[in-house]
Structures are given as C-alpha cells and as structure tokens.
Design a protein around this motif. Structure first.
Motif, short mmCIF file in Angstrom:
data_model
loop_
_atom_site.label_atom_id
_atom_site.label_comp_id
_atom_site.label_asym_id
_atom_site.label_seq_id
_atom_site.Cartn_x
_atom_site.Cartn_y
_atom_site.Cartn_z
N UNK A 95 0.83 -1.21 0.00
CA UNK A 95 0.00 0.00 0.00
C UNK A 95 0.86 1.25 0.00
N UNK A 96 0.47 2.23 -0.83
CA UNK A 96 1.13 3.53 -0.81
C UNK A 96 0.20 4.51 -0.09
N UNK A 97 0.62 5.05 1.10
CA UNK A 97 -0.28 5.91 1.88
C UNK A 97 -0.68 7.20 1.15
N UNK A 98 0.06 7.58 0.10
CA UNK A 98 -0.26 8.80 -0.65
C UNK A 98 -1.32 8.58 -1.73
N UNK A 99 -1.65 7.30 -1.98
CA UNK A 99 -2.64 7.00 -3.03
C UNK A 99 -4.04 7.46 -2.62
N UNK A 100 -4.79 8.03 -3.58
CA UNK A 100 -6.20 8.33 -3.32
C UNK A 100 -6.95 6.98 -3.33
N UNK A 101 -8.23 7.01 -2.91
CA UNK A 101 -9.02 5.77 -2.89
C UNK A 101 -9.02 5.09 -4.26
N UNK A 102 -9.34 5.90 -5.31
CA UNK A 102 -9.44 5.34 -6.66
C UNK A 102 -8.10 4.81 -7.15
N UNK A 103 -7.04 5.58 -6.89
CA UNK A 103 -5.70 5.17 -7.33
C UNK A 103 -5.31 3.86 -6.63
N UNK A 104 -5.63 3.77 -5.34
CA UNK A 104 -5.33 2.56 -4.57
C UNK A 104 -6.06 1.35 -5.13
N UNK A 105 -7.36 1.53 -5.48
CA UNK A 105 -8.15 0.42 -6.04
C UNK A 105 -7.58 0.00 -7.39
N UNK A 106 -7.19 0.98 -8.21
CA UNK A 106 -6.66 0.66 -9.54
C UNK A 106 -5.33 -0.07 -9.43
N UNK A 107 -4.52 0.34 -8.44
CA UNK A 107 -3.23 -0.35 -8.21
C UNK A 107 -3.48 -1.81 -7.81
N UNK A 108 -4.46 -2.01 -6.91
CA UNK A 108 -4.78 -3.37 -6.46
C UNK A 108 -5.27 -4.21 -7.64
N UNK A 109 -6.11 -3.59 -8.50
CA UNK A 109 -6.64 -4.31 -9.66
C UNK A 109 -5.49 -4.72 -10.58
#
Ligand SMILES: Nc1ncnc2c1ncn2[C@@H]1O[C@H](COP(=O)(O)OP(=O)(O)OP(=O)(O)O)[C@@H](O)[C@H]1O
Length: 123
Positions: free
Chosen positions: A2-16
C-alpha cells in the motif's frame, strides 16, 4: 504494497493491476491452472456447439469459476507452504492435502454440473 499517498481510486486501480498480474501469472506459469484453464476454454466452446440455455450457461460459468478459484487458492497455499517451510514436515503435508481436497470438492461438483447439463443432450 500500500502507498499511503494514493487516493481511494488510485489505490483500487493499483490493487486491480496486481490482481490481474496474479491471474496472468497463474495462467502462464502454473501447470495445474493451465490445465484447468484449457478445460474451461474447451467446455466453453462445447457450450456454444451444444447451444446450451442461458440458465445452463450460468451454472457452467459458475462451475468453471469455482474450479479456477479453488485451484488458484490451492496453488497459493502450496507456494506459501513451500516458502514458510521448504523441508518435509507432516503438518505442511496435511495443510497441502486439505488445500488440494478443497479444489477436489470444486472439481467433483463441476463434473456433476457438467453431467446434468450434457447427459440429457445425448439421450
Ligand atoms: N514439505 C512437505 N512436507 C510434507 N509433505 C509434503 C510437502 N510438500 C508436499 N508434500 C506432500 O506432497 C503432496 C503434493 O505436494 P505438491 O506441493 O507437489 O502439490 P501438487 O498438487 O503435486 O503440486 P502442483 O499443483 O504444482 O501439481 C502434498 O499434498 C503433500 O501430501
């Protein structure tokens, strides 16, 4: 990770992105998944050839998904077991056996679903 600077959407896209990479790795590197995936492709072609109904498609797709998910999780547990304890250990053997047992449950149910769909079409 997890990158703590990621927004919610960016975090979800990274996980995807990681999840899709995992699915690609399973299909291209794991023999058991390659076999199951090939069977899934063949049975899907067979579904088109036999012109199965929408309900039959739903059950067939659920069966395919169930087998691929169970087999993939089994592979993950095998990899984790080998990483945690590369040497022989009775408990690792037990963990791998029951994990494979879960995949076997899925496979048996999938075969039964296949027989229920296709046997009437040949009788
Ligand atoms: N480290 C270990 N200690 C004890 N028993 C093991 C160990 N590794 C494997 N086994 C036994 O061998 C069986 C097969 O294990 P393995 O990791 O080769 O899985 P597999 O299903 O043959 O692998 P694959 O899915 O790659 O074909 C296990 O179910 C377990 O009974």
């Amino acid at each position: 990770m997890k990158n703590p600077n990621d927004s919610f959407l960016k975090g979800r896209l990274r996980s995807l992105k990681f999840a899709l990479r995992g699915a690609f790795l399973l299909i291209t590197t794991e023999h058991s998944i390659m076999v199951q995936f090939s069977i899934a492709v063949l049975i899907t072609i067979f579904g088109f050839v036999m012109q199965i109904s929408a309900t039959e498609w739903m059950f067939q797709l659920l069966a395919i998904g169930m087998v691929l998910v169970a087999e993939s999780l089994n592979t993950g547990i095998e990899k984790l077991s080998d990483f945690i304890h590369p040497d022989y250990h009775k408990r690792i053997g037990f963990i791998k056996d029951i994990s494979a047992g879960a995949a076997t449950f899925a496979a048996i149910i999938a075969v039964i679903i296949g027989l229920i769909i296709y046997i009437p079409k040949f009788s």
